[in-house]
Design a protein around this motif. Sequence first.
Motif, PDB file in Angstrom:
ATOM      1  N   SER A  69       0.904  -0.643   0.319  1.00 44.13           N
ATOM      2  CA  SER A  69      -0.089  -0.114   0.125  1.00 44.13           C
ATOM      3  C   SER A  69       0.468   1.379   0.071  1.00 44.13           C
ATOM      4  CB  SER A  69      -0.807   0.095   1.214  1.00 44.13           C
ATOM      5  OG  SER A  69      -1.630   1.010   0.804  1.00 44.13           O
ATOM      6  N   ARG A  74      -8.334  -7.384   4.714  1.00 49.18           N
ATOM      7  CA  ARG A  74      -7.318  -6.146   5.117  1.00 49.18           C
ATOM      8  C   ARG A  74      -6.509  -5.863   6.250  1.00 49.18           C
ATOM      9  NH1 ARG A  74     -13.724  -4.311   6.645  1.00 49.18           N
ATOM     10  NH2 ARG A  74     -12.283  -2.133   7.215  1.00 49.18           N
ATOM     11  N   ARG A  75      -6.343  -4.454   6.687  1.00 43.76           N
ATOM     12  CA  ARG A  75      -5.324  -4.228   7.302  1.00 43.76           C
ATOM     13  C   ARG A  75      -5.369  -4.484   8.247  1.00 43.76           C
ATOM     14  NH1 ARG A  75      -2.456   0.836   6.832  1.00 43.76           N
ATOM     15  NH2 ARG A  75      -1.900   0.446   5.181  1.00 43.76           N
ATOM     16  N   ASP A 120       0.287  -3.681   8.962  1.00 47.62           N
ATOM     17  CA  ASP A 120      -1.116  -2.831   9.220  1.00 47.62           C
ATOM     18  C   ASP A 120       0.283  -2.029  10.409  1.00 47.62           C
ATOM     19  OD1 ASP A 120      -2.806  -1.355  11.045  1.00 47.62           O
ATOM     20  OD2 ASP A 120      -2.555  -2.892  12.697  1.00 47.62           O
ATOM     21  N   TYR A 141      -3.537   4.141  12.521  1.00 45.92           N
ATOM     22  CA  TYR A 141      -4.300   4.260  11.371  1.00 45.92           C
ATOM     23  C   TYR A 141      -5.305   5.109  10.871  1.00 45.92           C
ATOM     24  CZ  TYR A 141      -8.693   1.980   9.784  1.00 45.92           C
ATOM     25  OH  TYR A 141     -10.160   1.833   9.119  1.00 45.92           O
ATOM     26  N   GLU A 193      -6.845   2.864   4.480  1.00 47.81           N
ATOM     27  CA  GLU A 193      -7.937   1.626   4.125  1.00 47.81           C
ATOM     28  C   GLU A 193      -8.411   1.585   2.881  1.00 47.81           C
ATOM     29  OE1 GLU A 193      -9.781  -1.327   6.036  1.00 47.81           O
ATOM     30  OE2 GLU A 193     -10.150  -0.601   7.341  1.00 47.81           O
ATOM     31  N   ASP A 216      -4.909   0.504   0.235  1.00 50.89           N
ATOM     32  CA  ASP A 216      -5.133  -0.583   0.561  1.00 50.89           C
ATOM     33  C   ASP A 216      -5.889  -0.937  -0.469  1.00 50.89           C
ATOM     34  OD1 ASP A 216      -3.399  -0.295   3.250  1.00 50.89           O
ATOM     35  OD2 ASP A 216      -4.936  -0.751   3.953  1.00 50.89           O
ATOM     36  N   LEU A 236     -17.127   0.669   3.617  1.00 56.17           N
ATOM     37  CA  LEU A 236     -15.278   0.532   2.523  1.00 56.17           C
ATOM     38  C   LEU A 236     -15.706   0.856   1.289  1.00 56.17           C
ATOM     39  CD1 LEU A 236     -12.279   1.035   2.720  1.00 56.17           C
ATOM     40  CD2 LEU A 236     -11.633  -0.736   2.789  1.00 56.17           C
ATOM     41  N   TYR A 245     -11.340  -0.808  14.240  1.00 60.61           N
ATOM     42  CA  TYR A 245     -11.406  -0.025  12.975  1.00 60.61           C
ATOM     43  C   TYR A 245     -12.673   0.243  11.656  1.00 60.61           C
ATOM     44  CZ  TYR A 245      -6.504  -0.597  13.217  1.00 60.61           C
ATOM     45  OH  TYR A 245      -4.699  -0.897  13.002  1.00 60.61           O
ATOM     46  N   ASP A 246     -13.067  -0.837  12.026  1.00 61.05           N
ATOM     47  CA  ASP A 246     -14.433  -0.897  11.922  1.00 61.05           C
ATOM     48  C   ASP A 246     -15.274   0.509  12.305  1.00 61.05           C
ATOM     49  OD1 ASP A 246     -14.218  -3.281  10.032  1.00 61.05           O
ATOM     50  OD2 ASP A 246     -15.059  -4.262  10.561  1.00 61.05           O
TER      51      ASP A 246
END
Length: 260
Positions: free
Chosen positions: A6, A54-55, A62, A66, A71, A74, A97, A185-186
């Motif tokens: 990324s 995902r990251r 990671d 963040y 993301e 990515d 996302l 993260y979510d």
Amino acid sequence: MPNVHSADGTVIDFDQAGSGPAVVLIGAGPTDRNANADVAALLAETCTVINYDRRGRGRSGDTPPYSVDRELEDLSAITATVDGDVQLFCTSGGAFLGFRAVAAGLRCAGIAVWEPPYVLPGSRPPVPGDYQRRMTELAEAKDHGGMVELFMTVAVGMPPEFVVGMRQGPYWEFVEAAASPALMYDAELAGDFSLPTTQLAAVGCPVLIIDGGTTPWLTQASDAVAAALPKGSRQTLTGQQHNVEASALVPTLSAFFTRS
């Protein structure tokens, strides 16, 4: 295993299989790409399927700190591995996302989404405003079980007594191990879980929103998302739970992604 770097140097790992129109699978929740493995295997009969971690999940790296922008980078790096058009399949919170990326300019020829979990006013209890802070505090305390319980009861809306029973099952060990940093993260990506009408209006490609008709608040959200999209359409796979069977879902996905 193939991978890409990324923009910040983080390694993003993925599987690729099949031939035909290229489709990138985006998952969410306390999972890695294995959650989409059955869909990937069946969809690869008609499409080129890219199923990535995902990251902070699975085999991907990671790099702190963040941010949602990382993301997006990515996903952009993943789609750059494909010549020509790319389409997306977003399952549940993966929609947060996918829509954000396409609205921000990610090249995309089509999106299919399974039960996007936006919370409409009055459809169910709202997600409290401190959800993201609480998730971060649990992650910092390494209370991964607490993270899963918070996600299940507050974001998913599952009764607490159901979660107590889940803690005794074999599935719990897996989701607890995958909880951090995925759920933190979510939570940042989801924000307040409200319908992002301005963002959706900026998604110009065809979008198919699919639900199972078994969870009323998700059906309401699916209807609202489709209505807010310039090229949104709807389909219901009657009787399918949120944990949809790949064999029931993939024929619909294949027909959408291979449309002429």
